[in-house]
Design a protein around this motif. Structure first.
Motif, PDB file in Angstrom:
ATOM      1  N   ILE A 126       0.839  -1.201   0.000  1.00 54.45           N
ATOM      2  CA  ILE A 126       0.000   0.000   0.000  1.00 54.45           C
ATOM      3  C   ILE A 126       0.872   1.248   0.000  1.00 54.45           C
ATOM      4  CG2 ILE A 126      -1.658   1.368   1.338  1.00 54.45           C
ATOM      5  CD1 ILE A 126      -2.776  -1.372   2.375  1.00 54.45           C
ATOM      6  N   GLN A 127       1.842   1.303   0.907  1.00 51.65           N
ATOM      7  CA  GLN A 127       2.690   2.493   1.012  1.00 51.65           C
ATOM      8  C   GLN A 127       3.521   2.711  -0.250  1.00 51.65           C
ATOM      9  OE1 GLN A 127       2.297   4.721   3.397  1.00 51.65           O
ATOM     10  NE2 GLN A 127       0.704   3.349   4.133  1.00 51.65           N
ATOM     11  N   ARG A 128       4.046   1.632  -0.822  1.00 51.64           N
ATOM     12  CA  ARG A 128       4.833   1.753  -2.048  1.00 51.64           C
ATOM     13  C   ARG A 128       3.973   2.310  -3.180  1.00 51.64           C
ATOM     14  NH1 ARG A 128       4.572  -0.858  -6.320  1.00 51.64           N
ATOM     15  NH2 ARG A 128       3.513  -2.655  -5.416  1.00 51.64           N
ATOM     16  N   ARG A 129       2.787   1.752  -3.338  1.00 48.71           N
ATOM     17  CA  ARG A 129       1.917   2.183  -4.435  1.00 48.71           C
ATOM     18  C   ARG A 129       1.420   3.613  -4.248  1.00 48.71           C
ATOM     19  NH1 ARG A 129       1.240   3.191  -9.052  1.00 48.71           N
ATOM     20  NH2 ARG A 129      -0.767   2.872 -10.058  1.00 48.71           N
ATOM     21  N   LEU A 130       1.087   3.996  -3.019  1.00 43.20           N
ATOM     22  CA  LEU A 130       0.670   5.383  -2.779  1.00 43.20           C
ATOM     23  C   LEU A 130       1.812   6.353  -3.069  1.00 43.20           C
ATOM     24  CD1 LEU A 130      -1.619   5.148   0.361  1.00 43.20           C
ATOM     25  CD2 LEU A 130      -2.290   5.686  -1.991  1.00 43.20           C
ATOM     26  N   GLY A 131       3.032   5.964  -2.776  1.00 44.78           N
ATOM     27  CA  GLY A 131       4.185   6.794  -3.116  1.00 44.78           C
ATOM     28  C   GLY A 131       4.311   7.004  -4.615  1.00 44.78           C
ATOM     29  N   MET A 190      -5.904   9.394   1.973  1.00 44.11           N
ATOM     30  CA  MET A 190      -5.576  10.812   1.847  1.00 44.11           C
ATOM     31  C   MET A 190      -4.348  11.172   2.684  1.00 44.11           C
ATOM     32  SD  MET A 190      -6.662  13.828   0.557  1.00 44.11           S
ATOM     33  CE  MET A 190      -8.324  14.425   0.664  1.00 44.11           C
ATOM     34  N   ALA A 191      -4.321  10.717   3.924  1.00 42.89           N
ATOM     35  CA  ALA A 191      -3.203  11.057   4.819  1.00 42.89           C
ATOM     36  C   ALA A 191      -1.879  10.552   4.258  1.00 42.89           C
ATOM     37  CB  ALA A 191      -3.455  10.483   6.210  1.00 42.89           C
ATOM     38  N   ASP A 192      -1.833   9.309   3.852  1.00 41.47           N
ATOM     39  CA  ASP A 192      -0.570   8.750   3.353  1.00 41.47           C
ATOM     40  C   ASP A 192      -0.211   9.283   1.973  1.00 41.47           C
ATOM     41  OD1 ASP A 192      -0.103   7.415   5.695  1.00 41.47           O
ATOM     42  OD2 ASP A 192      -0.889   5.498   4.982  1.00 41.47           O
ATOM     43  N   LEU A 193      -1.209   9.540   1.136  1.00 40.91           N
ATOM     44  CA  LEU A 193      -0.953  10.130  -0.173  1.00 40.91           C
ATOM     45  C   LEU A 193      -0.326  11.514  -0.007  1.00 40.91           C
ATOM     46  CD1 LEU A 193      -1.459   9.737  -3.271  1.00 40.91           C
ATOM     47  CD2 LEU A 193      -3.583  11.008  -2.931  1.00 40.91           C
ATOM     48  N   MET A 194      -0.915  12.336   0.859  1.00 46.51           N
ATOM     49  CA  MET A 194      -0.401  13.694   1.082  1.00 46.51           C
ATOM     50  C   MET A 194       1.028  13.685   1.625  1.00 46.51           C
ATOM     51  SD  MET A 194      -3.585  15.875   2.512  1.00 46.51           S
ATOM     52  CE  MET A 194      -2.645  17.382   2.443  1.00 46.51           C
ATOM     53  N   ARG A 195       1.306  12.762   2.523  1.00 51.79           N
ATOM     54  CA  ARG A 195       2.656  12.687   3.096  1.00 51.79           C
ATOM     55  C   ARG A 195       3.692  12.285   2.065  1.00 51.79           C
ATOM     56  NH1 ARG A 195       0.406  10.572   8.538  1.00 51.79           N
ATOM     57  NH2 ARG A 195       0.172   8.615   7.431  1.00 51.79           N
ATOM     58  N   ALA A 196       3.255  11.646   0.984  1.00 53.41           N
ATOM     59  CA  ALA A 196       4.188  11.212  -0.055  1.00 53.41           C
ATOM     60  C   ALA A 196       4.477  12.298  -1.096  1.00 53.41           C
ATOM     61  CB  ALA A 196       3.652   9.957  -0.741  1.00 53.41           C
ATOM     62  N   PHE A 197       3.716  13.396  -1.095  1.00 46.10           N
ATOM     63  CA  PHE A 197       3.988  14.484  -2.039  1.00 46.10           C
ATOM     64  C   PHE A 197       5.310  15.159  -1.686  1.00 46.10           C
ATOM     65  CE2 PHE A 197      -0.806  15.081  -2.664  1.00 46.10           C
ATOM     66  CZ  PHE A 197      -0.804  14.399  -3.866  1.00 46.10           C
ATOM     67  N   PRO A 198       6.056  15.611  -2.699  1.00 46.78           N
ATOM     68  CA  PRO A 198       7.292  16.344  -2.429  1.00 46.78           C
ATOM     69  C   PRO A 198       7.048  17.792  -2.017  1.00 46.78           C
ATOM     70  CG  PRO A 198       7.021  16.033  -4.793  1.00 46.78           C
ATOM     71  CD  PRO A 198       5.902  15.296  -4.120  1.00 46.78           C
ATOM     72  N   GLY A 199       5.812  18.253  -2.069  1.00 45.52           N
ATOM     73  CA  GLY A 199       5.446  19.612  -1.677  1.00 45.52           C
ATOM     74  C   GLY A 199       4.055  19.609  -1.080  1.00 45.52           C
ATOM     75  N   SER A 200       3.526  20.801  -0.878  1.00 45.32           N
ATOM     76  CA  SER A 200       2.244  20.954  -0.201  1.00 45.32           C
ATOM     77  C   SER A 200       1.079  20.927  -1.190  1.00 45.32           C
ATOM     78  CB  SER A 200       2.248  22.287   0.553  1.00 45.32           C
ATOM     79  OG  SER A 200       1.062  22.420   1.278  1.00 45.32           O
ATOM     80  N   ALA A 201      -0.035  20.361  -0.735  1.00 43.74           N
ATOM     81  CA  ALA A 201      -1.265  20.358  -1.525  1.00 43.74           C
ATOM     82  C   ALA A 201      -2.441  20.524  -0.565  1.00 43.74           C
ATOM     83  CB  ALA A 201      -1.404  19.060  -2.311  1.00 43.74           C
ATOM     84  N   PRO A 202      -3.347  21.454  -0.864  1.00 44.64           N
ATOM     85  CA  PRO A 202      -4.507  21.633   0.016  1.00 44.64           C
ATOM     86  C   PRO A 202      -5.501  20.481  -0.145  1.00 44.64           C
ATOM     87  CG  PRO A 202      -4.654  23.106  -1.864  1.00 44.64           C
ATOM     88  CD  PRO A 202      -3.341  22.407  -1.971  1.00 44.64           C
ATOM     89  N   MET A 203      -6.345  20.330   0.882  1.00 45.37           N
ATOM     90  CA  MET A 203      -7.356  19.278   0.834  1.00 45.37           C
ATOM     91  C   MET A 203      -8.674  19.786   1.391  1.00 45.37           C
ATOM     92  SD  MET A 203      -6.607  16.715   3.968  1.00 45.37           S
ATOM     93  CE  MET A 203      -6.324  17.319   5.623  1.00 45.37           C
ATOM     94  N   ASP A 204      -9.730  19.072   1.023  1.00 45.85           N
ATOM     95  CA  ASP A 204     -11.068  19.313   1.553  1.00 45.85           C
ATOM     96  C   ASP A 204     -11.760  17.961   1.579  1.00 45.85           C
ATOM     97  OD1 ASP A 204     -13.370  20.543   2.498  1.00 45.85           O
ATOM     98  OD2 ASP A 204     -13.407  22.087   0.950  1.00 45.85           O
ATOM     99  N   TRP A 205     -12.956  17.925   2.167  1.00 44.21           N
ATOM    100  CA  TRP A 205     -13.650  16.656   2.363  1.00 44.21           C
ATOM    101  C   TRP A 205     -15.113  16.761   1.977  1.00 44.21           C
ATOM    102  CZ3 TRP A 205     -10.807  12.506   3.651  1.00 44.21           C
ATOM    103  CH2 TRP A 205      -9.534  12.748   4.188  1.00 44.21           C
ATOM    104  N   MET A 206     -15.649  15.652   1.484  1.00 40.54           N
ATOM    105  CA  MET A 206     -17.079  15.492   1.238  1.00 40.54           C
ATOM    106  C   MET A 206     -17.524  14.208   1.919  1.00 40.54           C
ATOM    107  SD  MET A 206     -17.995  16.287  -2.731  1.00 40.54           S
ATOM    108  CE  MET A 206     -19.747  16.496  -2.474  1.00 40.54           C
ATOM    109  N   ALA A 207     -18.764  14.209   2.355  1.00 39.11           N
ATOM    110  CA  ALA A 207     -19.380  12.972   2.837  1.00 39.11           C
ATOM    111  C   ALA A 207     -20.724  12.864   2.151  1.00 39.11           C
ATOM    112  CB  ALA A 207     -19.549  12.987   4.352  1.00 39.11           C
TER     113      ALA A 207
END
Length: 183
Positions: free
Chosen positions: A20-25, A53-70
Motif C-alpha cells: 500500500i505504502q509503495r503504491r501510494l508513493g 488521503m493522509a498517506d498520499l499527502m505525506r508522499a507528495f514532495p510539496g504541499s497540496a490543500p485538501m477538503d472533504w465530502m461525505a
C-alpha cells in the motif's frame, strides 16, 4: 491494528501495508508530475478515504490543500436507494481549480459518478479521480479513473479505511472479511 489481531474474522490478506505504502508513493509522484507546478485540490470522500488521503499527502514532495465530502447513497440496510445525499459538502470554492477526488474503493461506481458530476457542475478547471482500490467486476457504470492503486476481485474487503459496521478501518492491510462475520 495488525492482521493477527483479527483472529478468525480475517479470511486472507490481499494487500500488505508495505505494498500500500509503495503504491501510494508512486501515485503521489504521478499526481505531482501531472500537475507540474500547478495547484490542485485533493477532495477526500469520507470516511473511507481518510487513511488514503493522509498517506498520499505525506508522499507528495510539496504541499497540496485538501477538503472533504461525505455522501450517502443508502436507503435502508445495504441496498442503495439510488438517491445520493450530501452529508458534508466542501468548504472550498473549486471554480477554476484542478480537483482530484480521493477514494478508498470503487465498487459499482454509481456514487462516485454522481460526485464527479456534482463537482464538475461547479466549474473546476479539471476533475480527476484517484482510488486505492477498484473492483472491475462490480462496476455498473464506467468511471474514468486516472490513478488506481490496485484492481481487486469482487470480494468483501476491510482495512486501511474500509469497514464493516464501522469496524476494521484501522487494520493496516487490505483483507477479505470472513463470511461468518457478515452472514
Amino acid at each position: 491494528m495488525d492482521a493477527e489481531h483479527m483472529g478468525a474474522d480475517l479470511e486472507r490478506v490481499l494487500i500488505s501495508e508495505e505494498e500500500i505504502q509503495r503504491r501510494l508513493g508512486e501515485i503521489a509522484q504521478d499526481i505531482w508530475d501531472h500537475y507540474a507546478g500547478e495547484e490542485f485540490l485533493l477532495v477526500g470522500v469520507l470516511k473511507g478515504a481518510v487513511l488514503v488521503m493522509a498517506d498520499l499527502m505525506r508522499a507528495f514532495p510539496g504541499s497540496a490543500p485538501m477538503d472533504w465530502m461525505a455522501v450517502s447513497s443508502y436507503g435502508s440496510g445495504t441496498k442503495s436507494s439510488g438517491v445520493v445525499r450530501i452529508l458534508k459538502d466542501l468548504d472550498t470554492d473549486i471554480t477554476d481549480r484542478h480537483v482530484v477526488i480521493v477514494e478508498d474503493i470503487i465498487d459499482s461506481g454509481l456514487t462516485l459518478s454522481w460526485i464527479r458530476a456534482n463537482l464538475e457542475s461547479r466549474h473546476p478547471k479539471s476533475v480527476e479521480i484517484c482510488t486505492l482500490l477498484r473492483k472491475p467486476d462490480a462496476a455498473k457504470v464506467a468511471i474514468d479513473c486516472r490513478w488506481v492503486g490496485f484492481d481487486i476481485p469482487n470480494d468483501f474487503v476491510v482495512g486501511y479505511g474500509l469497514d464493516y459496521d464501522e469496524r476494521y478501518r484501522n487494520l493496516r492491510v487490505i483483507g477479505t472479511l470472513a463470511p461468518h462475520v457478515y452472514s
